[in-house]
Design a protein around this motif. Structure first.
Motif, PDB file in Angstrom:
ATOM      1  N   TYR A 215       4.564   4.430   1.733  1.00 33.51           N
ATOM      2  CA  TYR A 215       4.847   3.045   1.739  1.00 33.51           C
ATOM      3  C   TYR A 215       6.085   2.803   0.633  1.00 33.51           C
ATOM      4  O   TYR A 215       6.968   2.206   0.819  1.00 33.51           O
ATOM      5  N   ARG A 216       5.783   3.422  -0.550  1.00 34.66           N
ATOM      6  CA  ARG A 216       6.683   3.226  -1.841  1.00 34.66           C
ATOM      7  C   ARG A 216       7.888   4.129  -1.302  1.00 34.66           C
ATOM      8  O   ARG A 216       9.028   3.393  -1.594  1.00 34.66           O
ATOM      9  N   GLU A 217       8.048   5.270  -0.697  1.00 33.86           N
ATOM     10  CA  GLU A 217       9.417   5.810  -0.455  1.00 33.86           C
ATOM     11  C   GLU A 217      10.060   5.035   0.808  1.00 33.86           C
ATOM     12  O   GLU A 217      11.186   5.079   0.726  1.00 33.86           O
ATOM     13  N   LEU A 218       9.323   4.581   1.589  1.00 34.73           N
ATOM     14  CA  LEU A 218       9.934   3.854   2.799  1.00 34.73           C
ATOM     15  C   LEU A 218      10.468   2.450   2.131  1.00 34.73           C
ATOM     16  O   LEU A 218      11.794   2.144   2.723  1.00 34.73           O
TER      17      LEU A 218
ATOM     18  N   GLY B 104      14.431   1.445   2.112  1.00 37.44           N
ATOM     19  CA  GLY B 104      14.802  -0.013   2.742  1.00 37.44           C
ATOM     20  C   GLY B 104      14.152  -0.165   4.226  1.00 37.44           C
ATOM     21  O   GLY B 104      14.496  -0.959   5.026  1.00 37.44           O
ATOM     22  N   TYR B 105      13.096   0.512   4.540  1.00 34.04           N
ATOM     23  CA  TYR B 105      12.459   0.208   5.717  1.00 34.04           C
ATOM     24  C   TYR B 105      11.346  -0.535   5.709  1.00 34.04           C
ATOM     25  O   TYR B 105      10.991  -1.089   6.790  1.00 34.04           O
ATOM     26  N   VAL B 106      10.824  -0.554   4.413  1.00 35.36           N
ATOM     27  CA  VAL B 106       9.761  -1.734   4.489  1.00 35.36           C
ATOM     28  C   VAL B 106      10.161  -2.566   3.219  1.00 35.36           C
ATOM     29  O   VAL B 106      10.614  -2.047   2.310  1.00 35.36           O
ATOM     30  N   ARG B 107       9.541  -3.479   2.933  1.00 38.37           N
ATOM     31  CA  ARG B 107       9.395  -4.332   1.723  1.00 38.37           C
ATOM     32  C   ARG B 107       8.110  -5.123   1.360  1.00 38.37           C
ATOM     33  O   ARG B 107       7.501  -5.263   2.359  1.00 38.37           O
ATOM     34  N   PHE B 108       7.976  -5.208   0.250  1.00 36.98           N
ATOM     35  CA  PHE B 108       6.804  -5.659  -0.415  1.00 36.98           C
ATOM     36  C   PHE B 108       7.265  -7.061  -0.736  1.00 36.98           C
ATOM     37  O   PHE B 108       7.980  -7.230  -1.455  1.00 36.98           O
ATOM     38  N   GLU B 109       6.225  -7.993  -0.141  1.00 36.32           N
ATOM     39  CA  GLU B 109       6.140  -9.321  -0.443  1.00 36.32           C
ATOM     40  C   GLU B 109       5.004 -10.022  -1.125  1.00 36.32           C
ATOM     41  O   GLU B 109       3.859  -9.512  -0.315  1.00 36.32           O
ATOM     42  N   GLU B 110       5.165 -10.503  -2.107  1.00 36.64           N
ATOM     43  CA  GLU B 110       3.850 -10.899  -2.519  1.00 36.64           C
ATOM     44  C   GLU B 110       2.991 -11.778  -1.926  1.00 36.64           C
ATOM     45  O   GLU B 110       3.562 -12.859  -1.091  1.00 36.64           O
ATOM     46  N   GLY B 111       1.726 -11.312  -1.604  1.00 42.65           N
ATOM     47  CA  GLY B 111       0.890 -12.256  -0.667  1.00 42.65           C
ATOM     48  C   GLY B 111       0.768 -11.795   0.799  1.00 42.65           C
ATOM     49  O   GLY B 111       0.055 -12.323   1.481  1.00 42.65           O
ATOM     50  N   LYS B 112       1.897 -11.044   1.131  1.00 44.42           N
ATOM     51  CA  LYS B 112       2.097 -10.821   2.615  1.00 44.42           C
ATOM     52  C   LYS B 112       1.694  -9.316   2.745  1.00 44.42           C
ATOM     53  O   LYS B 112       1.505  -8.909   3.763  1.00 44.42           O
ATOM     54  N   GLY B 113       1.904  -8.386   1.688  1.00 48.28           N
ATOM     55  CA  GLY B 113       1.686  -6.882   1.809  1.00 48.28           C
ATOM     56  C   GLY B 113       2.991  -6.290   2.097  1.00 48.28           C
ATOM     57  O   GLY B 113       4.058  -7.134   2.317  1.00 48.28           O
ATOM     58  N   ASP B 114       2.861  -5.180   2.967  1.00 50.65           N
ATOM     59  CA  ASP B 114       4.098  -4.314   3.225  1.00 50.65           C
ATOM     60  C   ASP B 114       4.462  -4.978   4.580  1.00 50.65           C
ATOM     61  O   ASP B 114       3.858  -5.025   5.404  1.00 50.65           O
ATOM     62  N   CYS B 115       5.690  -5.309   4.542  1.00 47.89           N
ATOM     63  CA  CYS B 115       6.407  -5.987   6.055  1.00 47.89           C
ATOM     64  C   CYS B 115       7.685  -5.094   6.251  1.00 47.89           C
ATOM     65  O   CYS B 115       8.385  -4.505   5.558  1.00 47.89           O
ATOM     66  N   ALA B 116       7.449  -4.706   7.541  1.00 45.54           N
ATOM     67  CA  ALA B 116       8.680  -3.949   8.250  1.00 45.54           C
ATOM     68  C   ALA B 116      10.086  -4.558   8.177  1.00 45.54           C
ATOM     69  O   ALA B 116       9.850  -5.960   8.507  1.00 45.54           O
TER      70      ALA B 116
ATOM     71  N   LEU C 275      -6.498   6.998   9.697  1.00 47.32           N
ATOM     72  CA  LEU C 275      -5.716   8.238   9.894  1.00 47.32           C
ATOM     73  C   LEU C 275      -6.803   9.229   9.056  1.00 47.32           C
ATOM     74  O   LEU C 275      -6.204  10.508   9.268  1.00 47.32           O
ATOM     75  N   ALA C 276      -7.755   8.829   8.432  1.00 48.21           N
ATOM     76  CA  ALA C 276      -8.740   9.840   7.680  1.00 48.21           C
ATOM     77  C   ALA C 276      -7.759  10.466   6.696  1.00 48.21           C
ATOM     78  O   ALA C 276      -7.839  11.600   6.570  1.00 48.21           O
ATOM     79  N   VAL C 277      -6.954   9.759   5.806  1.00 51.31           N
ATOM     80  CA  VAL C 277      -6.304  10.579   4.805  1.00 51.31           C
ATOM     81  C   VAL C 277      -6.461   9.754   3.575  1.00 51.31           C
ATOM     82  O   VAL C 277      -7.001   8.628   3.592  1.00 51.31           O
ATOM     83  N   ASN C 278      -6.190  10.399   2.352  1.00 53.19           N
ATOM     84  CA  ASN C 278      -6.300   9.869   1.178  1.00 53.19           C
ATOM     85  C   ASN C 278      -5.395   8.463   1.050  1.00 53.19           C
ATOM     86  O   ASN C 278      -4.009   8.527   1.113  1.00 53.19           O
ATOM     87  N   PRO C 279      -5.816   7.375   0.447  1.00 51.76           N
ATOM     88  CA  PRO C 279      -5.236   6.219   0.285  1.00 51.76           C
ATOM     89  C   PRO C 279      -3.769   6.347  -0.429  1.00 51.76           C
ATOM     90  O   PRO C 279      -2.718   5.880  -0.294  1.00 51.76           O
ATOM     91  N   LYS C 280      -3.985   7.258  -1.575  1.00 55.05           N
ATOM     92  CA  LYS C 280      -2.684   7.806  -2.268  1.00 55.05           C
ATOM     93  C   LYS C 280      -1.471   8.151  -1.371  1.00 55.05           C
ATOM     94  O   LYS C 280      -0.528   8.157  -1.691  1.00 55.05           O
ATOM     95  N   THR C 281      -1.697   8.863  -0.462  1.00 55.42           N
ATOM     96  CA  THR C 281      -0.841   9.301   0.516  1.00 55.42           C
ATOM     97  C   THR C 281      -0.276   8.181   1.216  1.00 55.42           C
ATOM     98  O   THR C 281       1.060   8.204   1.131  1.00 55.42           O
TER      99      THR C 281
END
Length: 128
Positions: free
Chosen positions: A56-59, A63-75, A45-51
């Motif tokens: 992702y943090r807000e989502l 409750g729209y995404v979850r972080f699972e160790e070793g899998k990354g962000d999963c929808a 998307l040509a944006v800053n990774p912090k964006t």
């Protein structure tokens, strides 16, 4: 996947967040499908990774995404999303009922209104 309008007044951050939320809600992801990594999506998307990380943090908080160790962000999709939405709405319902009880609305009136609304006998009227 995500199309940004770089000339739009709406912040890119908000565009990215709304696009991902729409994709998740529309069941475009399975429950175990991995979202692009922060770096991958930022590069695409040509944006800053912090964006992207903030989106992702807000989502995740919403409750729209979850972080699972070793899998990354999963929808979260399908039944998982429906269950999350039901849980959130029921919690909000509980807060509203608590407030109404504090305002001396009788339980019988609450039951009557819920019954009428679920039977379609009465449209929701904010003036009451």
């Amino acid at each position: 996947m995500i199309q940004l309008n770089y000339r739009e007044e709406r912040l890119l951050y908000k565009q990215i967040k709304e696009e991902i939320r729409t994709i998740v809600i529309s069941y475009a992801f399975s429950g175990e499908e991995r979202l692009p990594s922060v770096g991958e999506l930022a590069s695409k998307l040509a944006v800053n990774p912090k964006t992207v990380a903030a989106v992702y943090r807000e989502l995740e908080q919403e409750g729209y995404v979850r972080f699972e160790e070793g899998k990354g962000d999963c929808a979260i999709a399908g039944k998982d999303l429906e269950n999350w939405q039901k849980k959130e709405l029921l919690q909000e319902f509980d807060r509203v009922v608590d407030q109404l009880c504090i305002l001396s609305v009788k339980p019988e009136e609450l039951v009557k209104r819920v019954t009428e609304l679920t039977k379609g006998e009465k449209s929701f009227d904010r003036s009451e």
